[in-house]
Write a protein that holds these residues in place. Sequence first.
Motif, PDB file in Angstrom:
ATOM      1  N   ASP A 190       0.820  -1.213   0.000  1.00 35.93           N
ATOM      2  CA  ASP A 190       0.000   0.000   0.000  1.00 35.93           C
ATOM      3  C   ASP A 190       0.857   1.268   0.000  1.00 35.93           C
ATOM      4  OD1 ASP A 190      -2.334  -1.443  -0.070  1.00 35.93           O
ATOM      5  OD2 ASP A 190      -2.676  -1.364   2.093  1.00 35.93           O
ATOM      6  N   GLU A 191       1.869   1.261   0.876  1.00 39.06           N
ATOM      7  CA  GLU A 191       2.732   2.441   0.989  1.00 39.06           C
ATOM      8  C   GLU A 191       3.507   2.665  -0.315  1.00 39.06           C
ATOM      9  OE1 GLU A 191       3.384   5.257   4.203  1.00 39.06           O
ATOM     10  OE2 GLU A 191       2.016   3.619   3.828  1.00 39.06           O
ATOM     11  N   THR A 192       3.987   1.586  -0.910  1.00 43.02           N
ATOM     12  CA  THR A 192       4.739   1.701  -2.158  1.00 43.02           C
ATOM     13  C   THR A 192       3.859   2.214  -3.287  1.00 43.02           C
ATOM     14  OG1 THR A 192       6.228  -0.099  -1.499  1.00 43.02           O
ATOM     15  CG2 THR A 192       6.138   0.443  -3.844  1.00 43.02           C
ATOM     16  N   MET A 193       2.645   1.710  -3.375  1.00 43.08           N
ATOM     17  CA  MET A 193       1.721   2.162  -4.416  1.00 43.08           C
ATOM     18  C   MET A 193       1.418   3.647  -4.270  1.00 43.08           C
ATOM     19  SD  MET A 193       0.998  -0.316  -6.484  1.00 43.08           S
ATOM     20  CE  MET A 193      -0.563   0.096  -7.249  1.00 43.08           C
ATOM     21  N   ARG A 194       1.195   4.084  -3.050  1.00 43.01           N
ATOM     22  CA  ARG A 194       0.920   5.504  -2.808  1.00 43.01           C
ATOM     23  C   ARG A 194       2.130   6.357  -3.152  1.00 43.01           C
ATOM     24  NH1 ARG A 194      -0.480   5.741   3.180  1.00 43.01           N
ATOM     25  NH2 ARG A 194      -0.884   7.953   2.785  1.00 43.01           N
ATOM     26  N   TYR A 195       3.296   5.855  -2.822  1.00 47.94           N
ATOM     27  CA  TYR A 195       4.540   6.569  -3.126  1.00 47.94           C
ATOM     28  C   TYR A 195       4.693   6.720  -4.645  1.00 47.94           C
ATOM     29  CZ  TYR A 195       9.474   7.902  -2.335  1.00 47.94           C
ATOM     30  OH  TYR A 195      10.669   8.570  -2.266  1.00 47.94           O
ATOM     31  N   ILE A 196       4.512   5.638  -5.377  1.00 50.84           N
ATOM     32  CA  ILE A 196       4.654   5.674  -6.829  1.00 50.84           C
ATOM     33  C   ILE A 196       3.653   6.645  -7.453  1.00 50.84           C
ATOM     34  CG2 ILE A 196       4.369   4.339  -8.962  1.00 50.84           C
ATOM     35  CD1 ILE A 196       5.500   1.913  -7.420  1.00 50.84           C
ATOM     36  N   ARG A 197       2.413   6.600  -6.990  1.00 50.08           N
ATOM     37  CA  ARG A 197       1.403   7.525  -7.518  1.00 50.08           C
ATOM     38  C   ARG A 197       1.793   8.970  -7.266  1.00 50.08           C
ATOM     39  NH1 ARG A 197      -2.539   3.587  -5.824  1.00 50.08           N
ATOM     40  NH2 ARG A 197      -2.785   4.639  -3.822  1.00 50.08           N
ATOM     41  N   LEU A 198       2.308   9.239  -6.056  1.00 49.07           N
ATOM     42  CA  LEU A 198       2.709  10.606  -5.724  1.00 49.07           C
ATOM     43  C   LEU A 198       3.866  11.070  -6.607  1.00 49.07           C
ATOM     44  CD1 LEU A 198       2.491  13.133  -3.992  1.00 49.07           C
ATOM     45  CD2 LEU A 198       3.985  12.036  -2.303  1.00 49.07           C
ATOM     46  N   VAL A 199       4.852  10.208  -6.802  1.00 47.80           N
ATOM     47  CA  VAL A 199       5.996  10.581  -7.644  1.00 47.80           C
ATOM     48  C   VAL A 199       5.536  10.908  -9.057  1.00 47.80           C
ATOM     49  CG1 VAL A 199       8.098   9.723  -8.756  1.00 47.80           C
ATOM     50  CG2 VAL A 199       7.747   9.351  -6.312  1.00 47.80           C
ATOM     51  N   ARG A 200       4.644  10.093  -9.593  1.00 51.80           N
ATOM     52  CA  ARG A 200       4.147  10.346 -10.946  1.00 51.80           C
ATOM     53  C   ARG A 200       3.389  11.674 -11.012  1.00 51.80           C
ATOM     54  NH1 ARG A 200       1.640   5.395 -14.189  1.00 51.80           N
ATOM     55  NH2 ARG A 200       1.618   7.127 -15.671  1.00 51.80           N
ATOM     56  N   GLN A 201       2.609  11.964  -9.976  1.00 45.13           N
ATOM     57  CA  GLN A 201       1.894  13.242  -9.936  1.00 45.13           C
ATOM     58  C   GLN A 201       2.864  14.416  -9.885  1.00 45.13           C
ATOM     59  OE1 GLN A 201      -0.613  12.866  -6.473  1.00 45.13           O
ATOM     60  NE2 GLN A 201      -1.960  11.346  -7.423  1.00 45.13           N
ATOM     61  N   MET A 202       3.920  14.265  -9.091  1.00 46.44           N
ATOM     62  CA  MET A 202       4.906  15.338  -8.955  1.00 46.44           C
ATOM     63  C   MET A 202       5.656  15.565 -10.272  1.00 46.44           C
ATOM     64  SD  MET A 202       6.378  14.369  -5.148  1.00 46.44           S
ATOM     65  CE  MET A 202       7.415  15.820  -4.874  1.00 46.44           C
ATOM     66  N   LEU A 203       6.023  14.489 -10.941  1.00 48.18           N
ATOM     67  CA  LEU A 203       6.715  14.619 -12.227  1.00 48.18           C
ATOM     68  C   LEU A 203       5.802  15.246 -13.271  1.00 48.18           C
ATOM     69  CD1 LEU A 203       8.552  11.165 -12.341  1.00 48.18           C
ATOM     70  CD2 LEU A 203       9.600  13.393 -11.930  1.00 48.18           C
ATOM     71  N   ASP A 204       4.545  14.836 -13.269  1.00 52.61           N
ATOM     72  CA  ASP A 204       3.580  15.390 -14.221  1.00 52.61           C
ATOM     73  C   ASP A 204       3.374  16.886 -13.981  1.00 52.61           C
ATOM     74  OD1 ASP A 204       1.466  14.931 -16.332  1.00 52.61           O
ATOM     75  OD2 ASP A 204       0.216  15.712 -14.723  1.00 52.61           O
ATOM     76  N   LEU A 205       3.248  17.266 -12.710  1.00 48.94           N
ATOM     77  CA  LEU A 205       3.095  18.685 -12.374  1.00 48.94           C
ATOM     78  C   LEU A 205       4.290  19.486 -12.858  1.00 48.94           C
ATOM     79  CD1 LEU A 205       1.740  21.065 -10.833  1.00 48.94           C
ATOM     80  CD2 LEU A 205       2.999  20.309  -8.804  1.00 48.94           C
ATOM     81  N   SER A 206       5.485  18.979 -12.622  1.00 46.77           N
ATOM     82  CA  SER A 206       6.685  19.718 -13.001  1.00 46.77           C
ATOM     83  C   SER A 206       6.829  19.832 -14.510  1.00 46.77           C
ATOM     84  CB  SER A 206       7.927  19.055 -12.391  1.00 46.77           C
ATOM     85  OG  SER A 206       7.941  19.256 -10.991  1.00 46.77           O
ATOM     86  N   SER A 207       6.492  18.781 -15.239  1.00 50.35           N
ATOM     87  CA  SER A 207       6.569  18.862 -16.699  1.00 50.35           C
ATOM     88  C   SER A 207       5.606  19.921 -17.214  1.00 50.35           C
ATOM     89  CB  SER A 207       6.264  17.505 -17.340  1.00 50.35           C
ATOM     90  OG  SER A 207       4.915  17.116 -17.134  1.00 50.35           O
ATOM     91  N   THR A 208       4.395  19.961 -16.650  1.00 51.57           N
ATOM     92  CA  THR A 208       3.404  20.960 -17.061  1.00 51.57           C
ATOM     93  C   THR A 208       3.843  22.365 -16.694  1.00 51.57           C
ATOM     94  OG1 THR A 208       1.612  19.350 -16.797  1.00 51.57           O
ATOM     95  CG2 THR A 208       0.991  21.679 -16.810  1.00 51.57           C
ATOM     96  N   GLN A 209       4.381  22.531 -15.483  1.00 49.12           N
ATOM     97  CA  GLN A 209       4.803  23.858 -15.033  1.00 49.12           C
ATOM     98  C   GLN A 209       5.946  24.409 -15.885  1.00 49.12           C
ATOM     99  OE1 GLN A 209       5.615  23.403 -10.798  1.00 49.12           O
ATOM    100  NE2 GLN A 209       3.609  24.240 -10.285  1.00 49.12           N
ATOM    101  N   TYR A 210       6.912  23.568 -16.215  1.00 47.66           N
ATOM    102  CA  TYR A 210       8.033  24.039 -17.030  1.00 47.66           C
ATOM    103  C   TYR A 210       7.581  24.355 -18.460  1.00 47.66           C
ATOM    104  CZ  TYR A 210      12.005  23.691 -13.870  1.00 47.66           C
ATOM    105  OH  TYR A 210      12.905  23.921 -12.856  1.00 47.66           O
ATOM    106  N   ARG A 211       6.644  23.542 -18.983  1.00 44.68           N
ATOM    107  CA  ARG A 211       6.140  23.831 -20.319  1.00 44.68           C
ATOM    108  C   ARG A 211       5.368  25.152 -20.311  1.00 44.68           C
ATOM    109  NH1 ARG A 211       1.857  23.472 -23.796  1.00 44.68           N
ATOM    110  NH2 ARG A 211       2.329  22.779 -25.909  1.00 44.68           N
ATOM    111  N   ASP A 212       4.524  25.358 -19.306  1.00 42.38           N
ATOM    112  CA  ASP A 212       3.764  26.603 -19.209  1.00 42.38           C
ATOM    113  C   ASP A 212       4.695  27.805 -19.042  1.00 42.38           C
ATOM    114  OD1 ASP A 212       1.444  25.183 -19.460  1.00 42.38           O
ATOM    115  OD2 ASP A 212       0.873  25.284 -17.342  1.00 42.38           O
ATOM    116  N   LYS A 213       5.741  27.621 -18.269  1.00 43.14           N
ATOM    117  CA  LYS A 213       6.712  28.701 -18.085  1.00 43.14           C
ATOM    118  C   LYS A 213       7.331  29.077 -19.428  1.00 43.14           C
ATOM    119  CE  LYS A 213      11.038  29.915 -15.737  1.00 43.14           C
ATOM    120  NZ  LYS A 213      12.202  29.398 -14.985  1.00 43.14           N
ATOM    121  N   TYR A 214       7.669  28.073 -20.220  1.00 44.47           N
ATOM    122  CA  TYR A 214       8.226  28.322 -21.555  1.00 44.47           C
ATOM    123  C   TYR A 214       7.212  29.043 -22.436  1.00 44.47           C
ATOM    124  CZ  TYR A 214       9.623  27.443 -26.380  1.00 44.47           C
ATOM    125  OH  TYR A 214       9.932  27.597 -27.705  1.00 44.47           O
TER     126      TYR A 214
END
Length: 271
Positions: A190-214
Amino acid sequence: MAVVKQKAKVEDRELFREKCKPYQERIKQALAAEKTMLAGIQEDEAQLPYKKFQLSEDVLSIAADYMQINNLSVELINTKNNDALNDARKIIYKSIIYLEEIVTPAVDVAYNEISDKVDQIADITVEKRFYLVRKLGLTIQLLEDAFGENSKWKLSFIEIHGRAAVVAKNLLDWKQACKVYFDSSLPEFDETMRYIRLVRQMLDLSSTQYRDKYELSSRRMDDLRRAIQFVLAERRICMALSETEDADKLKSKAQVWKDKLDAENKKGVAK
């Protein structure tokens, strides 16, 4: 009436100073404890990564105290305390740097290239790693909210979120995580699944933020390249987890963004 109003303001400021004292004392003690730990940090090389992990968590409490000082300032004297908020921002960077020193700040990197660094903290459970990542993310969000929408530091939070996403990804033992991902009977599932989901959300947010910044602000090629790196980093996770459909979508997204960057670079639109 003007005299009474001015007197009230002086009293409010005095109350603010009094209310801040416990937090200032706690900050002073925490900084002293950090200094003491750093002074002896080289004594046991094997414990060095563990101590840096602990320091990363410890200093986040300092950031929380600085933000509480700002909250008191807003509540009691109706003024945002930018000095306290800026000190909190610096502390968050410090927390991230401690983690970067353990597992590197590399964004799109194969796990086997950094596994030796992750192995240095093998005794830290996935639960503790996940707790620190969540604490870091929450502290960043609280500070961003405290600064407000029109802060001069608004764009700098894109970098902060991005660096937090990278260390969150790099802190996880992906060899073990992939094993757990396919076996729900394991206790850390359970903890690992939640961790993986969070990491993917964080990476997705950062990709969107950097693209929007550009797109909306910088037009700097480095920003869109950074966005692409975050997309590819998430794709690596999908590939490791045999999520081929998501991996293909992310590959296509990265290619579209790369083609856009190349085209705009030729036109002289990108810097």
